[in-house]
Write an enzyme that holds these catalytic residues in place. Structure first.
Site, PDB file in Angstrom:
ATOM      1  N   LYS A  32     -18.458  -8.690 -11.967  1.00 29.05           N
ATOM      2  CA  LYS A  32     -18.099  -8.722 -13.315  1.00 29.05           C
ATOM      3  C   LYS A  32     -19.127  -9.393 -14.320  1.00 29.05           C
ATOM      4  O   LYS A  32     -19.439  -8.779 -15.092  1.00 29.05           O
ATOM      5  CB  LYS A  32     -16.578  -9.444 -13.304  1.00 29.05           C
ATOM      6  CG  LYS A  32     -15.958  -9.489 -14.614  1.00 29.05           C
ATOM      7  CD  LYS A  32     -14.678  -9.809 -14.645  1.00 29.05           C
ATOM      8  CE  LYS A  32     -14.020 -11.134 -14.371  1.00 29.05           C
ATOM      9  NZ  LYS A  32     -12.594 -11.436 -14.031  1.00 29.05           N
ATOM     10  N   THR A  72     -15.867   5.246  -8.086  1.00 30.85           N
ATOM     11  CA  THR A  72     -14.779   4.546  -8.704  1.00 30.85           C
ATOM     12  C   THR A  72     -14.112   5.972  -9.430  1.00 30.85           C
ATOM     13  O   THR A  72     -14.571   6.647  -9.973  1.00 30.85           O
ATOM     14  CB  THR A  72     -15.409   3.584  -9.925  1.00 30.85           C
ATOM     15  OG1 THR A  72     -16.423   2.712  -9.381  1.00 30.85           O
ATOM     16  CG2 THR A  72     -14.441   2.979 -10.831  1.00 30.85           C
ATOM     17  N   ALA A  96     -17.445  11.343  -6.184  1.00 33.41           N
ATOM     18  CA  ALA A  96     -16.291  11.850  -5.518  1.00 33.41           C
ATOM     19  C   ALA A  96     -15.168  11.042  -5.537  1.00 33.41           C
ATOM     20  O   ALA A  96     -15.241   9.857  -5.409  1.00 33.41           O
ATOM     21  CB  ALA A  96     -16.988  12.106  -3.884  1.00 33.41           C
ATOM     22  N   ASN A  98     -13.085  10.924  -3.307  1.00 32.41           N
ATOM     23  CA  ASN A  98     -12.874  10.349  -2.126  1.00 32.41           C
ATOM     24  C   ASN A  98     -13.793  10.821  -1.123  1.00 32.41           C
ATOM     25  O   ASN A  98     -14.201  11.848  -0.975  1.00 32.41           O
ATOM     26  CB  ASN A  98     -11.375  10.865  -1.532  1.00 32.41           C
ATOM     27  CG  ASN A  98     -10.716  10.262  -0.433  1.00 32.41           C
ATOM     28  OD1 ASN A  98     -11.520   9.792   0.637  1.00 32.41           O
ATOM     29  ND2 ASN A  98      -9.656   9.746  -0.808  1.00 32.41           N
ATOM     30  N   HIS A 131      -0.638   3.977  -2.706  1.00 36.43           N
ATOM     31  CA  HIS A 131      -1.637   3.122  -2.581  1.00 36.43           C
ATOM     32  C   HIS A 131      -1.215   1.729  -2.739  1.00 36.43           C
ATOM     33  O   HIS A 131      -0.186   1.435  -3.084  1.00 36.43           O
ATOM     34  CB  HIS A 131      -2.551   3.313  -3.755  1.00 36.43           C
ATOM     35  CG  HIS A 131      -3.554   4.671  -3.335  1.00 36.43           C
ATOM     36  ND1 HIS A 131      -3.166   5.856  -4.062  1.00 36.43           N
ATOM     37  CD2 HIS A 131      -4.622   4.777  -2.743  1.00 36.43           C
ATOM     38  CE1 HIS A 131      -4.037   6.766  -3.514  1.00 36.43           C
ATOM     39  NE2 HIS A 131      -5.105   6.023  -2.904  1.00 36.43           N
ATOM     40  N   HIS A 132      -2.085   1.032  -2.332  1.00 36.02           N
ATOM     41  CA  HIS A 132      -1.473  -0.676  -2.441  1.00 36.02           C
ATOM     42  C   HIS A 132      -1.484  -1.247  -3.898  1.00 36.02           C
ATOM     43  O   HIS A 132      -1.981  -0.455  -4.788  1.00 36.02           O
ATOM     44  CB  HIS A 132      -2.956  -1.263  -1.920  1.00 36.02           C
ATOM     45  CG  HIS A 132      -4.099  -0.972  -2.684  1.00 36.02           C
ATOM     46  ND1 HIS A 132      -4.842  -1.657  -3.754  1.00 36.02           N
ATOM     47  CD2 HIS A 132      -5.087  -0.104  -2.380  1.00 36.02           C
ATOM     48  CE1 HIS A 132      -5.879  -0.991  -4.126  1.00 36.02           C
ATOM     49  NE2 HIS A 132      -6.249   0.134  -3.257  1.00 36.02           N
ATOM     50  N   LYS A 135      -4.081  -1.347  -7.034  1.00 37.20           N
ATOM     51  CA  LYS A 135      -4.843  -0.193  -7.711  1.00 37.20           C
ATOM     52  C   LYS A 135      -4.582  -0.125  -9.204  1.00 37.20           C
ATOM     53  O   LYS A 135      -3.387  -0.307  -9.651  1.00 37.20           O
ATOM     54  CB  LYS A 135      -4.302   1.045  -6.775  1.00 37.20           C
ATOM     55  CG  LYS A 135      -5.088   2.333  -7.346  1.00 37.20           C
ATOM     56  CD  LYS A 135      -5.266   3.444  -6.512  1.00 37.20           C
ATOM     57  CE  LYS A 135      -5.710   4.545  -7.108  1.00 37.20           C
ATOM     58  NZ  LYS A 135      -7.041   4.405  -7.227  1.00 37.20           N
ATOM     59  N   THR A 142      -7.982  10.874  -6.130  1.00 35.70           N
ATOM     60  CA  THR A 142      -7.569  12.078  -5.061  1.00 35.70           C
ATOM     61  C   THR A 142      -6.573  12.936  -5.413  1.00 35.70           C
ATOM     62  O   THR A 142      -6.932  14.243  -5.223  1.00 35.70           O
ATOM     63  CB  THR A 142      -7.484  11.559  -3.735  1.00 35.70           C
ATOM     64  OG1 THR A 142      -8.670  10.341  -3.556  1.00 35.70           O
ATOM     65  CG2 THR A 142      -7.457  12.303  -2.743  1.00 35.70           C
TER      66      THR A 142
HETATM   67  N1  LIG Z   1     -14.138   7.424  -3.881  1.00 36.06           N
HETATM   68  C1  LIG Z   1     -13.394   6.915  -2.939  1.00 36.06           C
HETATM   69  O1  LIG Z   1     -13.591   7.293  -1.649  1.00 36.06           O
HETATM   70  C2  LIG Z   1     -12.727   5.794  -3.234  1.00 36.06           C
HETATM   71  C3  LIG Z   1     -12.892   5.043  -4.360  1.00 36.06           C
HETATM   72  N2  LIG Z   1     -12.150   4.024  -4.484  1.00 36.06           N
HETATM   73  C4  LIG Z   1     -12.193   3.363  -6.128  1.00 36.06           C
HETATM   74  O2  LIG Z   1     -13.090   2.517  -6.078  1.00 36.06           O
HETATM   75  C5  LIG Z   1     -12.833   1.362  -7.020  1.00 36.06           C
HETATM   76  C6  LIG Z   1     -13.008   0.169  -6.500  1.00 36.06           C
HETATM   77  O3  LIG Z   1     -12.016   0.074  -5.405  1.00 36.06           O
HETATM   78  P1  LIG Z   1     -11.778  -1.303  -4.795  1.00 36.06           P
HETATM   79  O4  LIG Z   1     -13.184  -1.794  -4.238  1.00 36.06           O
HETATM   80  O5  LIG Z   1     -10.526  -1.310  -3.888  1.00 36.06           O
HETATM   81  O6  LIG Z   1     -11.427  -2.281  -5.805  1.00 36.06           O
HETATM   82  P2  LIG Z   1     -11.632  -3.998  -6.115  1.00 36.06           P
HETATM   83  O7  LIG Z   1     -11.110  -4.310  -7.176  1.00 36.06           O
HETATM   84  O8  LIG Z   1     -11.416  -4.541  -4.878  1.00 36.06           O
HETATM   85  O9  LIG Z   1     -13.170  -3.791  -6.284  1.00 36.06           O
HETATM   86  C7  LIG Z   1     -13.758  -3.633  -7.764  1.00 36.06           C
HETATM   87  C8  LIG Z   1     -14.952  -4.678  -8.043  1.00 36.06           C
HETATM   88  O10 LIG Z   1     -15.513  -4.385  -9.304  1.00 36.06           O
HETATM   89  C9  LIG Z   1     -15.792  -5.628  -9.938  1.00 36.06           C
HETATM   90  N3  LIG Z   1     -16.194  -5.509 -11.282  1.00 36.06           N
HETATM   91  C10 LIG Z   1     -15.604  -5.688 -12.517  1.00 36.06           C
HETATM   92  N4  LIG Z   1     -16.460  -5.614 -13.563  1.00 36.06           N
HETATM   93  C11 LIG Z   1     -17.491  -5.019 -13.092  1.00 36.06           C
HETATM   94  C12 LIG Z   1     -18.886  -4.820 -13.458  1.00 36.06           C
HETATM   95  N5  LIG Z   1     -18.916  -4.803 -14.949  1.00 36.06           N
HETATM   96  N6  LIG Z   1     -19.738  -4.279 -12.744  1.00 36.06           N
HETATM   97  C13 LIG Z   1     -19.718  -4.141 -11.402  1.00 36.06           C
HETATM   98  N7  LIG Z   1     -18.692  -4.619 -10.928  1.00 36.06           N
HETATM   99  C14 LIG Z   1     -17.370  -5.061 -11.378  1.00 36.06           C
HETATM  100  C15 LIG Z   1     -14.607  -6.319  -9.777  1.00 36.06           C
HETATM  101  O11 LIG Z   1     -14.842  -7.762 -10.030  1.00 36.06           O
HETATM  102  P3  LIG Z   1     -13.478  -8.772 -10.482  1.00 36.06           P
HETATM  103  O12 LIG Z   1     -12.551  -8.842  -9.585  1.00 36.06           O
HETATM  104  O13 LIG Z   1     -14.423 -10.121 -10.531  1.00 36.06           O
HETATM  105  O14 LIG Z   1     -13.102  -8.215 -11.833  1.00 36.06           O
HETATM  106  C16 LIG Z   1     -14.156  -6.086  -8.324  1.00 36.06           C
HETATM  107  O15 LIG Z   1     -15.065  -7.066  -7.277  1.00 36.06           O
HETATM  108  C17 LIG Z   1     -11.373   1.720  -7.509  1.00 36.06           C
HETATM  109  O16 LIG Z   1     -11.791   2.677  -8.680  1.00 36.06           O
HETATM  110  C18 LIG Z   1     -10.965   2.840  -6.512  1.00 36.06           C
HETATM  111  O17 LIG Z   1      -9.948   3.725  -6.942  1.00 36.06           O
HETATM  112  C19 LIG Z   1     -11.562   3.233  -3.587  1.00 36.06           C
HETATM  113  C20 LIG Z   1     -11.404   3.501  -2.192  1.00 36.06           C
HETATM  114  C21 LIG Z   1     -12.244   4.897  -1.993  1.00 36.06           C
HETATM  115  O1  LIG Z   2      -8.208   2.532  -5.116  1.00 36.02           O
HETATM  116  C1  LIG Z   2      -7.959   2.883  -4.021  1.00 36.02           C
HETATM  117  O2  LIG Z   2      -7.830   2.145  -2.892  1.00 36.02           O
HETATM  118  C2  LIG Z   2      -8.560   4.426  -3.622  1.00 36.02           C
HETATM  119  N1  LIG Z   2      -8.724   5.170  -4.461  1.00 36.02           N
HETATM  120  C3  LIG Z   2      -9.303   6.415  -4.588  1.00 36.02           C
HETATM  121  C4  LIG Z   2      -8.462   7.460  -5.430  1.00 36.02           C
HETATM  122  O3  LIG Z   2      -8.087   6.995  -6.330  1.00 36.02           O
HETATM  123  O4  LIG Z   2      -8.120   8.451  -4.837  1.00 36.02           O
HETATM  124  C5  LIG Z   2      -9.491   6.767  -3.026  1.00 36.02           C
HETATM  125  C6  LIG Z   2      -8.555   6.359  -1.913  1.00 36.02           C
HETATM  126  O5  LIG Z   2      -7.543   6.873  -1.998  1.00 36.02           O
HETATM  127  C7  LIG Z   2      -8.245   4.805  -2.220  1.00 36.02           C
END
Ligand SMILES: NC(=O)C1=CN([C@@H]2O[C@H](COP(=O)(O)OP(=O)(O)OC[C@H]3O[C@@H](n4cnc5c(N)ncnc54)[C@H](OP(=O)(O)O)[C@@H]3O)[C@@H](O)[C@H]2O)C=CC1
Ligand SMILES: O=C(O)C1=N[C@H](C(=O)O)C[C@H](O)C1
Length: 234
Positions: A32, A72, A96, A98, A131-132, A135, A142
């Site tokens: 962040k 993301t 993607a 997912n 999901h958890h 989220k 997905t």
């Molecule tokens: N495509 C796929 O296969 C999957 C997609 N996802 C997606 O990925 C994303 C992240 O998931 P997840 O890791 O669980 O979420 P988290 O909330 O654990 O991680 C997101 C991170 O991004 C940080 N962040 C905030 N602002 C910025 C910034 N300006 N630049 C960079 N990072 C920043 C947050 O920091 P802080 O906490 O300090 O705000 C946090 O550490 C979600 O959108 C989720 O839906 C998740 C799993 C699989």
């Molecule tokens: O936020 C998550 O955790 C996940 N996000 C992705 C989504 O929005 O589809 C992929 C996965 O299901 C986990």
């Protein structure tokens, strides 16, 4: 490969573990409050951040010609701008919803099932994602991909809605339960039976491995790609 992690939360940390095991180096971790970082230190960037910053993170990479993998979700209204910028800068980009192999197989099953159901008007479709509780977006990325693939392959549907039913609408239900990594179910229901397909993620390793494989694959390429290109399925 020198990797920049844009977002160092649950996914960023899981990706780090897998990338290190595969012999890569993490040269940048951006969260962040990190503003003035030098993205050009990296051979490739992997963005798993939050919906409101994903497009800025991706643009920064494309503007500096660093290939970028984004997982993301919840920022897709700007996807077309990322595609245009990638083409203009002759850079490389994958989004993607997912990255797991299992879900990408599930995407193909979903398209095939939608084609088969297209003429069977006695079946109503619906979708559920779980999901958890941390989220930020709903429905999941997905679930949106699954719904769009049904719309492209089934003649009765032209829209999806969260918690709403109606003619030509695919209703999606989003449930939030502590610690669930991601479950998606597509259900077709008639008066006499139910046909459903489901993907259950047991942890985040599959998403993270897919993202690292995509990062390895994109090096040296130019253009906008999908996970189907990476996995050579579909
Ligand atoms: N495509 C796929 O296969 C999957 C997609 N996802 C997606 O990925 C994303 C992240 O998931 P997840 O890791 O669980 O979420 P988290 O909330 O654990 O991680 C997101 C991170 O991004 C940080 N962040 C905030 N602002 C910025 C910034 N300006 N630049 C960079 N990072 C920043 C947050 O920091 P802080 O906490 O300090 O705000 C946090 O550490 C979600 O959108 C989720 O839906 C998740 C799993 C699989
Ligand atoms: O936020 C998550 O955790 C996940 N996000 C992705 C989504 O929005 O589809 C992929 C996965 O299901 C986990």
């Amino acid at each position: 490969m020198n990797i920049a992690l844009l977002g160092y939360g649950r996914m960023g940390q899981t990706i780090e573990q897998i990338a290190l095991k595969r012999g890569h180096k993490i040269v940048l971790k951006v969260d962040k409050d990190d503003k003035d970082y030098d993205i050009t230190k990296a051979d490739v960037a992997i963005d798993f951040s939050i919906p409101t910053v994903a497009f800025n993170n991706i643009s920064n990479c494309l503007n500096h010609n660093v290939p970028v993998i984004s997982g993301t979700t919840g920022w897709l209204e700007d996807y077309h701008k990322a595609v245009a910028l990638c083409k203009e800068k002759k850079s490389a980009f994958i989004y993607a919803s997912n990255y797991s192999l299992g879900v990408n197989i599930f995407f193909e099953l979903n398209k095939t099932l939608a084609k088969m159901m297209s003429n069977l008007k006695q079946y109503n479709v619906s979708m559920e994602e779980i999901h958890h509780t941390k989220k930020l977006d709903a429905p999941s990325g997905t679930a949106i991909s699954l719904a769009n693939d049904i719309i492209s392959n089934h003649e009765s549907f032209d829209n999806w809605k969260l918690d709403e039913t109606g003619e030509s609408i695919i209703p999606i239900t989003a449930k939030r339960i502590e610690d669930v990594p991601g479950t998606h179910t597509v259900t077709y229901e008639s008066e006499v039976d139910t046909v459903s397909i489901e993907h259950i993620a047991h942890n985040r390793q599959g998403f993270a491995l897919g993202a690292v494989i995509a990062a390895e694959w994109i090096i040296g390429k130019t253009g906008v790609f999908t996970m189907s290109d990476v996995l050579n399925i579909g």
